[in-house]
Design a protein around this motif. Structure first.
Motif, PDB file in Angstrom:
ATOM      1  N   LYS A   1       0.161  -6.377   8.012  1.00 27.03           N
ATOM      2  CA  LYS A   1       1.186  -6.966   7.159  1.00 27.03           C
ATOM      3  C   LYS A   1       0.535  -7.798   6.046  1.00 27.03           C
ATOM      4  CE  LYS A   1       4.869  -5.800   9.743  1.00 27.03           C
ATOM      5  NZ  LYS A   1       6.058  -5.087   9.237  1.00 27.03           N
ATOM      6  N   PHE A   2       1.328  -8.031   4.984  1.00 23.80           N
ATOM      7  CA  PHE A   2       0.886  -8.896   3.904  1.00 23.80           C
ATOM      8  C   PHE A   2       2.063  -9.761   3.467  1.00 23.80           C
ATOM      9  CE2 PHE A   2      -0.791  -9.865  -0.443  1.00 23.80           C
ATOM     10  CZ  PHE A   2      -1.979 -10.449  -0.032  1.00 23.80           C
ATOM     11  N   TYR A   3       1.821 -10.719   2.560  1.00 25.24           N
ATOM     12  CA  TYR A   3       2.822 -11.708   2.156  1.00 25.24           C
ATOM     13  C   TYR A   3       3.354 -12.467   3.374  1.00 25.24           C
ATOM     14  CZ  TYR A   3       2.840  -8.892  -2.125  1.00 25.24           C
ATOM     15  OH  TYR A   3       2.474  -8.204  -3.262  1.00 25.24           O
ATOM     16  N   CYS A   4       2.444 -12.785   4.294  1.00 24.92           N
ATOM     17  CA  CYS A   4       2.847 -13.376   5.578  1.00 24.92           C
ATOM     18  C   CYS A   4       2.917 -14.904   5.471  1.00 24.92           C
ATOM     19  CB  CYS A   4       1.891 -12.949   6.673  1.00 24.92           C
ATOM     20  SG  CYS A   4       1.847 -11.166   6.929  1.00 24.92           S
TER      21      CYS A   4
ATOM     22  N   GLY B   1       0.795  -1.221   0.000  1.00 25.15           N
ATOM     23  CA  GLY B   1       0.000   0.000   0.000  1.00 25.15           C
ATOM     24  C   GLY B   1       0.826   1.269   0.000  1.00 25.15           C
ATOM     25  N   GLN B   2       2.155   1.124   0.060  1.00 20.72           N
ATOM     26  CA  GLN B   2       3.053   2.279   0.038  1.00 20.72           C
ATOM     27  C   GLN B   2       4.130   2.042  -1.015  1.00 20.72           C
ATOM     28  OE1 GLN B   2       2.320   4.856   1.981  1.00 20.72           O
ATOM     29  NE2 GLN B   2       0.754   3.813   3.206  1.00 20.72           N
ATOM     30  N   LYS B   3       4.660   3.109  -1.586  1.00 15.46           N
ATOM     31  CA  LYS B   3       5.684   2.978  -2.614  1.00 15.46           C
ATOM     32  C   LYS B   3       7.083   2.811  -2.047  1.00 15.46           C
ATOM     33  CE  LYS B   3       3.215   5.423  -6.286  1.00 15.46           C
ATOM     34  NZ  LYS B   3       3.245   6.537  -7.269  1.00 15.46           N
ATOM     35  N   ASP B   4       7.252   3.061  -0.758  1.00 12.25           N
ATOM     36  CA  ASP B   4       8.568   2.904  -0.148  1.00 12.25           C
ATOM     37  C   ASP B   4       8.613   1.600   0.634  1.00 12.25           C
ATOM     38  OD1 ASP B   4       7.410   3.299   2.462  1.00 12.25           O
ATOM     39  OD2 ASP B   4       7.468   5.455   2.103  1.00 12.25           O
ATOM     40  N   PHE B   5       9.777   1.332   1.213  1.00 11.88           N
ATOM     41  CA  PHE B   5       9.953   0.106   1.985  1.00 11.88           C
ATOM     42  C   PHE B   5       9.967   0.387   3.492  1.00 11.88           C
ATOM     43  CE2 PHE B   5      11.115  -1.502  -2.117  1.00 11.88           C
ATOM     44  CZ  PHE B   5      10.803  -2.852  -2.074  1.00 11.88           C
ATOM     45  N   LYS B   6       9.467   1.544   3.908  1.00  9.24           N
ATOM     46  CA  LYS B   6       9.435   1.870   5.324  1.00  9.24           C
ATOM     47  C   LYS B   6       8.370   1.031   6.025  1.00  9.24           C
ATOM     48  CE  LYS B   6      10.986   6.672   4.783  1.00  9.24           C
ATOM     49  NZ  LYS B   6      10.617   8.099   4.950  1.00  9.24           N
TER      50      LYS B   6
END
Length: 420
Positions: free
Chosen positions: A174-177, A151-156
Protein backbone atom coordinates in the motif's frame (compact mmCIF):
# COMPACT_ATOMS: atom_id res chain seq x y z
CA UNK A 1 -5.01 21.73 30.55
CA UNK A 2 -1.40 21.51 29.33
CA UNK A 3 -0.25 18.25 27.79
CA UNK A 4 3.45 17.62 28.27
CA UNK A 5 5.44 16.55 25.22
CA UNK A 6 7.29 13.30 25.82
CA UNK A 7 10.72 12.61 24.29
CA UNK A 8 10.63 11.35 20.71
CA UNK A 9 11.95 7.92 19.71
CA UNK A 10 15.48 7.95 18.32
CA UNK A 11 14.38 7.25 14.74
CA UNK A 12 13.94 10.32 12.58
CA UNK A 13 12.43 11.01 9.21
CA UNK A 14 14.70 9.88 6.43
CA UNK A 15 15.82 6.94 8.55
CA UNK A 16 13.98 3.76 7.63
CA UNK A 17 14.90 2.13 10.96
CA UNK A 18 11.62 3.00 12.62
CA UNK A 19 10.32 1.82 16.00
CA UNK A 20 8.49 -1.50 15.61
CA UNK A 21 5.42 -0.21 17.44
CA UNK A 22 4.85 3.18 19.07
CA UNK A 23 4.37 2.93 22.79
CA UNK A 24 1.30 4.33 24.52
CA UNK A 25 2.86 7.20 26.44
CA UNK A 26 -0.06 7.81 28.79
CA UNK A 27 -3.64 6.69 29.22
CA UNK A 28 -5.77 9.34 27.51
CA UNK A 29 -7.71 11.90 29.47
CA UNK A 30 -11.46 11.35 29.41
CA UNK A 31 -13.23 14.06 27.46
CA UNK A 32 -16.76 14.59 28.70
CA UNK A 33 -18.46 16.44 25.88
CA UNK A 34 -18.18 18.57 22.75
CA UNK A 35 -17.31 21.76 24.60
CA UNK A 36 -14.38 20.15 26.37
CA UNK A 37 -13.13 18.62 23.11
CA UNK A 38 -13.07 22.06 21.47
CA UNK A 39 -11.31 23.62 24.45
CA UNK A 40 -8.63 20.91 24.52
CA UNK A 41 -8.09 21.30 20.76
CA UNK A 42 -7.51 25.04 21.12
CA UNK A 43 -4.99 24.53 23.91
CA UNK A 44 -3.12 21.84 22.00
CA UNK A 45 -3.06 23.90 18.81
CA UNK A 46 -1.34 26.71 20.69
CA UNK A 47 1.34 24.25 21.82
CA UNK A 48 1.79 22.68 18.40
CA UNK A 49 2.10 25.95 16.48
CA UNK A 50 5.44 26.88 18.04
CA UNK A 51 7.60 24.30 16.25
CA UNK A 52 5.47 23.80 13.13
CA UNK A 53 7.99 25.56 10.88
CA UNK A 54 10.87 23.50 12.25
CA UNK A 55 9.00 20.20 11.85
CA UNK A 56 8.15 21.08 8.27
CA UNK A 57 11.63 22.31 7.30
CA UNK A 58 13.53 19.40 8.84
CA UNK A 59 10.83 16.81 8.24
CA UNK A 60 10.98 16.10 11.94
CA UNK A 61 8.49 13.34 12.74
CA UNK A 62 6.10 14.58 15.45
CA UNK A 63 6.34 11.70 17.91
CA UNK A 64 6.13 13.81 21.10
CA UNK A 65 3.32 15.92 19.67
CA UNK A 66 1.33 12.82 18.71
CA UNK A 67 1.80 11.36 22.18
CA UNK A 68 0.44 14.60 23.63
CA UNK A 69 -2.36 14.63 21.06
CA UNK A 70 -3.45 11.09 21.97
CA UNK A 71 -3.00 11.66 25.72
CA UNK A 72 -5.32 14.67 25.51
CA UNK A 73 -8.24 12.35 24.77
CA UNK A 74 -8.98 13.87 21.36
CA UNK A 75 -8.38 10.58 19.54
CA UNK A 76 -11.27 9.05 21.52
CA UNK A 77 -13.93 11.64 20.74
CA UNK A 78 -15.97 9.60 18.24
CA UNK A 79 -16.18 6.51 20.46
CA UNK A 80 -19.91 6.23 21.24
CA UNK A 81 -21.12 7.04 24.72
CA UNK A 82 -22.49 3.53 25.05
CA UNK A 83 -18.90 2.26 24.89
CA UNK A 84 -17.37 4.83 27.24
CA UNK A 85 -16.47 7.61 24.82
CA UNK A 86 -17.86 11.14 24.47
CA UNK A 87 -19.50 10.47 21.08
CA UNK A 88 -19.12 14.06 19.87
CA UNK A 89 -20.96 15.47 16.87
CA UNK A 90 -19.55 15.46 13.35
CA UNK A 91 -19.37 19.24 13.53
CA UNK A 92 -17.22 19.07 16.64
CA UNK A 93 -14.93 16.49 15.03
CA UNK A 94 -14.56 18.81 12.05
CA UNK A 95 -13.83 21.86 14.21
CA UNK A 96 -11.25 19.95 16.28
CA UNK A 97 -9.58 18.88 13.03
CA UNK A 98 -9.60 22.42 11.63
CA UNK A 99 -8.21 23.86 14.87
CA UNK A 100 -5.24 21.50 14.91
CA UNK A 101 -4.71 21.91 11.16
CA UNK A 102 -4.45 25.68 11.48
CA UNK A 103 -1.45 25.14 13.75
CA UNK A 104 0.09 22.27 11.76
CA UNK A 105 -1.58 20.76 8.71
CA UNK A 106 0.26 17.46 9.07
CA UNK A 107 -0.85 16.98 12.67
CA UNK A 108 -4.41 17.75 11.62
CA UNK A 109 -4.36 15.08 8.92
CA UNK A 110 -2.63 12.23 10.78
CA UNK A 111 -5.73 11.12 12.79
CA UNK A 112 -8.13 11.43 9.83
CA UNK A 113 -7.93 7.73 8.98
CA UNK A 114 -8.09 6.81 12.66
CA UNK A 115 -11.56 8.37 12.79
CA UNK A 116 -12.41 6.89 9.38
CA UNK A 117 -11.64 3.38 10.69
CA UNK A 118 -13.77 4.05 13.76
CA UNK A 119 -16.70 4.97 11.51
CA UNK A 120 -16.26 1.80 9.44
CA UNK A 121 -16.23 -0.11 12.72
CA UNK A 122 -19.35 1.69 13.98
CA UNK A 123 -21.24 1.00 10.76
CA UNK A 124 -20.10 -2.53 9.92
CA UNK A 125 -18.48 -4.11 12.96
CA UNK A 126 -20.26 -6.50 15.28
CA UNK A 127 -20.70 -5.75 18.98
CA UNK A 128 -17.70 -7.84 19.98
CA UNK A 129 -15.44 -6.08 17.48
CA UNK A 130 -16.72 -2.68 18.51
CA UNK A 131 -16.12 -3.35 22.20
CA UNK A 132 -12.60 -4.66 21.56
CA UNK A 133 -11.41 -1.83 19.32
CA UNK A 134 -13.18 0.96 21.18
CA UNK A 135 -11.45 -0.24 24.33
CA UNK A 136 -8.11 -0.16 22.52
CA UNK A 137 -8.71 3.47 21.51
CA UNK A 138 -9.80 4.46 25.01
CA UNK A 139 -6.55 2.90 26.25
CA UNK A 140 -4.56 5.19 23.95
CA UNK A 141 -3.89 3.09 20.86
CA UNK A 142 -3.93 4.73 17.43
CA UNK A 143 -5.18 3.52 14.05
CA UNK A 144 -3.44 4.34 10.80
CA UNK A 145 -4.46 3.19 7.35
CA UNK A 146 -3.39 1.09 4.40
CA UNK A 147 -6.14 1.74 1.87
CA UNK A 148 -4.68 3.06 -1.40
CA UNK A 149 -2.44 1.30 -3.90
CA UNK A 150 -0.35 2.79 -6.69
CA UNK A 151 1.20 1.50 -9.87
CA UNK A 152 -2.09 0.67 -11.61
CA UNK A 153 -4.44 2.83 -13.67
CA UNK A 154 -7.57 1.40 -12.08
CA UNK A 155 -8.86 1.54 -8.53
CA UNK A 156 -8.97 -2.23 -8.00
CA UNK A 157 -7.40 -3.49 -4.79
CA UNK A 158 -4.74 -6.14 -5.13
CA UNK A 159 -3.83 -6.65 -1.47
CA UNK A 160 -5.41 -9.98 -0.64
CA UNK A 161 -6.86 -11.73 2.37
CA UNK A 162 -6.47 -15.49 2.05
CA UNK A 163 -8.49 -17.79 4.27
CA UNK A 164 -7.05 -21.22 5.03
CA UNK A 165 -7.31 -23.81 7.77
CA UNK A 166 -3.83 -22.95 8.99
CA UNK A 167 -4.80 -19.29 9.37
CA UNK A 168 -5.87 -16.12 7.58
CA UNK A 169 -3.14 -14.19 5.77
CA UNK A 170 -2.69 -10.74 4.20
CA UNK A 171 -0.31 -10.05 1.31
CA UNK A 172 0.19 -6.83 -0.64
CA UNK A 173 1.66 -3.35 -0.75
CA UNK A 174 0.00 0.00 0.00
CA UNK A 175 0.93 3.66 -0.37
CA UNK A 176 -0.43 7.01 0.93
CA UNK A 177 -0.67 5.24 4.29
CA UNK A 178 -1.18 8.37 6.41
CA UNK A 179 -0.89 7.56 10.09
CA UNK A 180 0.48 4.02 9.66
CA UNK A 181 3.95 5.17 10.66
CA UNK A 182 2.62 6.24 14.07
CA UNK A 183 -0.06 3.59 14.57
CA UNK A 184 -0.59 0.59 16.81
CA UNK A 185 -3.08 -0.91 14.34
CA UNK A 186 -3.15 -0.48 10.56
CA UNK A 187 -6.70 -0.86 9.16
CA UNK A 188 -6.00 -2.38 5.74
CA UNK A 189 -8.33 -2.62 2.75
CA UNK A 190 -8.12 -6.10 1.24
CA UNK A 191 -9.97 -8.26 -1.25
CA UNK A 192 -10.98 -11.84 -0.50
CA UNK A 193 -12.32 -14.48 -2.85
CA UNK A 194 -16.03 -15.08 -2.33
CA UNK A 195 -18.54 -17.18 -4.23
CA UNK A 196 -19.51 -14.23 -6.42
CA UNK A 197 -16.00 -12.86 -6.89
CA UNK A 198 -13.67 -10.59 -4.93
CA UNK A 199 -15.16 -8.74 -1.93
CA UNK A 200 -13.53 -5.89 -0.01
CA UNK A 201 -12.91 -6.09 3.75
CA UNK A 202 -11.13 -3.89 6.27
CA UNK A 203 -8.59 -5.81 8.36
CA UNK A 204 -7.21 -4.26 11.55
CA UNK A 205 -3.60 -5.44 11.34
CA UNK A 206 -1.30 -5.01 14.37
CA UNK A 207 1.61 -2.75 13.48
CA UNK A 208 4.10 -5.19 15.04
CA UNK A 209 2.70 -8.34 13.36
CA UNK A 210 5.42 -10.46 11.68
CA UNK A 211 5.56 -9.61 8.00
CA UNK A 212 4.45 -5.96 8.34
CA UNK A 213 6.98 -3.42 7.11
CA UNK A 214 6.27 0.32 7.38
CA UNK A 215 8.53 2.37 5.12
CA UNK A 216 9.04 6.10 5.62
CA UNK A 217 9.21 6.94 1.91
CA UNK A 218 6.73 9.84 1.71
CA UNK A 219 8.53 12.78 0.07
CA UNK A 220 5.69 15.06 -1.00
CA UNK A 221 6.47 18.77 -0.97
CA UNK A 222 3.58 19.35 1.44
CA UNK A 223 2.13 17.58 4.48
CA UNK A 224 5.71 16.46 4.98
CA UNK A 225 5.39 14.74 8.37
CA UNK A 226 2.14 12.84 7.86
CA UNK A 227 4.20 9.71 7.21
CA UNK A 228 2.04 8.93 4.17
CA UNK A 229 4.40 6.33 2.73
CA UNK A 230 4.35 2.59 2.15
CA UNK A 231 3.28 -0.49 4.07
CA UNK A 232 4.26 -3.97 2.91
CA UNK A 233 2.36 -7.10 4.03
CA UNK A 234 4.13 -10.42 3.50
CA UNK A 235 2.20 -13.47 4.64
CA UNK A 236 0.87 -11.57 7.65
CA UNK A 237 -1.31 -13.72 9.87
CA UNK A 238 -4.51 -12.05 11.10
CA UNK A 239 -7.39 -13.19 13.26
CA UNK A 240 -10.92 -13.46 11.86
CA UNK A 241 -12.09 -11.17 14.67
CA UNK A 242 -10.01 -8.34 13.18
CA UNK A 243 -11.83 -8.46 9.82
CA UNK A 244 -14.68 -5.93 9.44
CA UNK A 245 -17.12 -5.69 6.50
CA UNK A 246 -16.31 -2.88 4.09
CA UNK A 247 -17.98 -3.35 0.70
CA UNK A 248 -21.35 -4.14 2.28
CA UNK A 249 -21.23 -0.84 4.16
CA UNK A 250 -21.43 0.99 0.83
CA UNK A 251 -24.18 -1.21 -0.59
CA UNK A 252 -26.56 0.53 1.79
CA UNK A 253 -26.72 4.19 2.84
CA UNK A 254 -24.15 4.91 5.54
CA UNK A 255 -22.16 7.94 6.66
CA UNK A 256 -18.68 6.49 6.09
CA UNK A 257 -18.13 8.64 3.01
CA UNK A 258 -19.55 11.92 4.34
CA UNK A 259 -17.64 11.59 7.62
CA UNK A 260 -14.38 10.94 5.80
CA UNK A 261 -14.95 13.93 3.55
CA UNK A 262 -15.94 16.38 6.28
CA UNK A 263 -12.58 15.75 7.93
CA UNK A 264 -10.80 16.49 4.66
CA UNK A 265 -12.78 19.73 4.37
CA UNK A 266 -11.80 20.60 7.94
CA UNK A 267 -8.10 20.05 7.23
CA UNK A 268 -8.33 22.47 4.29
CA UNK A 269 -10.25 25.00 6.36
CA UNK A 270 -7.57 24.85 9.03
CA UNK A 271 -4.86 25.46 6.44
CA UNK A 272 -6.79 28.53 5.25
CA UNK A 273 -7.14 29.85 8.79
CA UNK A 274 -3.44 29.41 9.42
CA UNK A 275 -2.47 31.21 6.21
CA UNK A 276 -4.94 34.03 6.86
CA UNK A 277 -3.63 34.58 10.39
CA UNK A 278 -0.02 34.55 9.18
CA UNK A 279 -0.84 37.08 6.46
CA UNK A 280 -2.53 39.40 8.94
CA UNK A 281 0.44 39.31 11.29
CA UNK A 282 3.05 39.84 8.59
CA UNK A 283 1.25 42.72 6.92
CA UNK A 284 0.63 44.45 10.26
CA UNK A 285 4.15 44.00 11.60
CA UNK A 286 6.59 43.65 8.71
CA UNK A 287 5.29 44.47 5.24
CA UNK A 288 6.01 47.78 3.51
CA UNK A 289 3.18 49.68 1.85
CA UNK A 290 3.29 50.05 -1.92
CA UNK A 291 4.52 53.49 -2.96
CA UNK A 292 1.32 54.42 -4.81
CA UNK A 293 -0.80 53.80 -1.72
CA UNK A 294 0.76 56.90 -0.09
CA UNK A 295 0.31 55.50 3.40
CA UNK A 296 2.77 54.83 6.24
CA UNK A 297 1.68 51.30 7.05
CA UNK A 298 0.97 48.35 4.75
CA UNK A 299 -2.12 47.68 6.86
CA UNK A 300 -3.52 51.02 5.67
CA UNK A 301 -3.13 50.23 1.96
CA UNK A 302 -6.73 50.41 0.66
CA UNK A 303 -6.19 47.69 -1.95
CA UNK A 304 -4.68 45.34 0.65
CA UNK A 305 -7.61 46.06 2.97
CA UNK A 306 -10.05 45.09 0.22
CA UNK A 307 -8.12 41.87 -0.47
CA UNK A 308 -8.23 40.91 3.21
CA UNK A 309 -11.96 41.68 3.28
CA UNK A 310 -12.62 39.43 0.32
CA UNK A 311 -10.56 36.59 1.78
CA UNK A 312 -12.19 36.94 5.20
CA UNK A 313 -15.68 36.78 3.70
CA UNK A 314 -14.90 33.60 1.79
CA UNK A 315 -13.20 32.06 4.81
CA UNK A 316 -16.31 32.72 6.93
CA UNK A 317 -18.51 31.25 4.18
CA UNK A 318 -16.40 28.08 4.17
CA UNK A 319 -16.71 27.85 7.95
CA UNK A 320 -20.47 28.21 7.74
CA UNK A 321 -20.71 25.51 5.07
CA UNK A 322 -18.61 23.17 7.20
CA UNK A 323 -20.84 23.71 10.25
CA UNK A 324 -23.92 23.16 8.09
CA UNK A 325 -22.41 19.95 6.68
CA UNK A 326 -21.79 18.71 10.22
CA UNK A 327 -25.49 19.02 11.01
CA UNK A 328 -26.38 16.99 7.91
CA UNK A 329 -23.88 14.27 8.82
CA UNK A 330 -25.25 14.10 12.37
CA UNK A 331 -28.78 13.73 11.01
CA UNK A 332 -27.70 10.99 8.63
CA UNK A 333 -25.88 9.11 11.40
CA UNK A 334 -29.02 9.25 13.53
CA UNK A 335 -31.23 7.95 10.68
CA UNK A 336 -29.36 6.66 7.64
CA UNK A 337 -31.65 6.62 4.60
CA UNK A 338 -30.97 7.04 0.89
CA UNK A 339 -32.07 10.66 1.13
CA UNK A 340 -30.41 11.63 4.40
CA UNK A 341 -27.04 10.18 3.39
CA UNK A 342 -27.27 11.78 -0.05
CA UNK A 343 -28.07 15.16 1.52
CA UNK A 344 -25.14 14.76 3.91
CA UNK A 345 -22.81 13.87 1.02
CA UNK A 346 -23.91 16.92 -0.97
CA UNK A 347 -23.61 19.26 2.03
CA UNK A 348 -20.09 17.98 2.64
CA UNK A 349 -19.22 18.29 -1.05
CA UNK A 350 -20.33 21.94 -0.93
CA UNK A 351 -18.10 22.50 2.08
CA UNK A 352 -15.19 20.79 0.35
CA UNK A 353 -15.58 22.95 -2.73
CA UNK A 354 -15.39 26.07 -0.57
CA UNK A 355 -12.57 24.92 1.69
CA UNK A 356 -10.45 23.70 -1.23
CA UNK A 357 -10.70 27.08 -2.93
CA UNK A 358 -10.10 29.22 0.13
CA UNK A 359 -7.17 27.15 1.42
CA UNK A 360 -5.31 27.48 -1.87
CA UNK A 361 -6.18 31.15 -2.24
CA UNK A 362 -5.20 32.04 1.32
CA UNK A 363 -1.83 30.33 0.93
CA UNK A 364 -1.17 32.18 -2.32
CA UNK A 365 -2.50 35.61 -1.37
CA UNK A 366 -0.39 35.56 1.78
CA UNK A 367 2.61 36.34 -0.44
CA UNK A 368 0.80 38.79 -2.69
CA UNK A 369 -0.19 40.86 0.34
CA UNK A 370 2.94 40.37 2.44
CA UNK A 371 5.48 40.96 -0.31
CA UNK A 372 8.87 39.51 -1.20
CA UNK A 373 10.18 39.50 2.37
CA UNK A 374 7.61 36.84 3.22
CA UNK A 375 9.38 34.37 0.92
CA UNK A 376 12.47 34.13 3.14
CA UNK A 377 13.03 30.47 3.86
CA UNK A 378 13.45 30.73 7.63
CA UNK A 379 9.87 32.04 7.97
CA UNK A 380 8.40 28.87 6.51
CA UNK A 381 5.30 30.70 5.27
CA UNK A 382 5.26 28.66 2.08
CA UNK A 383 4.16 25.64 4.09
CA UNK A 384 0.55 26.82 4.09
CA UNK A 385 0.26 26.76 0.30
CA UNK A 386 2.35 23.58 -0.05
CA UNK A 387 0.25 21.78 2.54
CA UNK A 388 -3.02 22.97 1.02
CA UNK A 389 -1.98 22.12 -2.52
CA UNK A 390 -0.87 18.64 -1.46
CA UNK A 391 -3.89 17.82 0.66
CA UNK A 392 -6.51 19.21 -1.74
CA UNK A 393 -5.29 16.70 -4.34
CA UNK A 394 -6.76 13.91 -2.21
CA UNK A 395 -9.73 13.80 -4.57
CA UNK A 396 -10.57 16.28 -7.34
CA UNK A 397 -12.83 19.19 -6.42
CA UNK A 398 -14.15 19.26 -10.00
CA UNK A 399 -16.11 16.11 -9.19
CA UNK A 400 -17.59 17.77 -6.12
CA UNK A 401 -19.12 20.41 -8.36
CA UNK A 402 -20.41 17.68 -10.68
CA UNK A 403 -22.07 15.79 -7.83
CA UNK A 404 -23.62 18.99 -6.47
CA UNK A 405 -24.94 20.11 -9.82
CA UNK A 406 -26.29 16.68 -10.75
CA UNK A 407 -28.11 16.47 -7.43
CA UNK A 408 -29.89 19.82 -7.75
CA UNK A 409 -30.45 19.79 -11.51
CA UNK A 410 -31.35 16.16 -12.12
CA UNK A 411 -32.14 14.77 -8.68
CA UNK A 412 -29.26 12.29 -9.06
CA UNK A 413 -28.02 10.92 -5.76
CA UNK A 414 -24.24 11.00 -5.38
CA UNK A 415 -22.28 7.73 -5.51
CA UNK A 416 -21.58 6.01 -2.21
CA UNK A 417 -17.87 5.67 -1.60
CA UNK A 418 -15.18 7.23 0.56
CA UNK A 419 -14.64 10.19 -1.76
CA UNK A 420 -18.14 11.67 -1.38
Amino acid sequence: MTIELSPAPEARAGSLALPATPRVARTPERIADDAQALDVARRLAAQFAGDAVLRDRERRLPWPELDAFAASGLWTITVPRAYGGPGVSAGTLAEVTATISAADGSLGQIPQNHFYALEVLRVGGNAQQQRFFYDRVLAGERFGNALAEIGQKDFKRRTRLTRAQEGWRVDGRKFYCTGALYAHWIPTLVVAQEAGGDVEWLVFVPRDAPGVTVVDDWDGFGQRVTGSGSVQFEDVRVEPEWVVPFASSFQRPTTIGPLAQIMHAAIDLGQARGAFAAALEFVREHARPWIDAKVERAADDPLAIAQFGDLAARLRAAEALLRRAGRFVDAAQAASTEQSVAEASIAVAEARAATTTVSLDAGSRLFELAGTAATLDDLGLDRFWRNARTHTLHDPVRWKYHAIGNFYLNGTLPPRHGAL
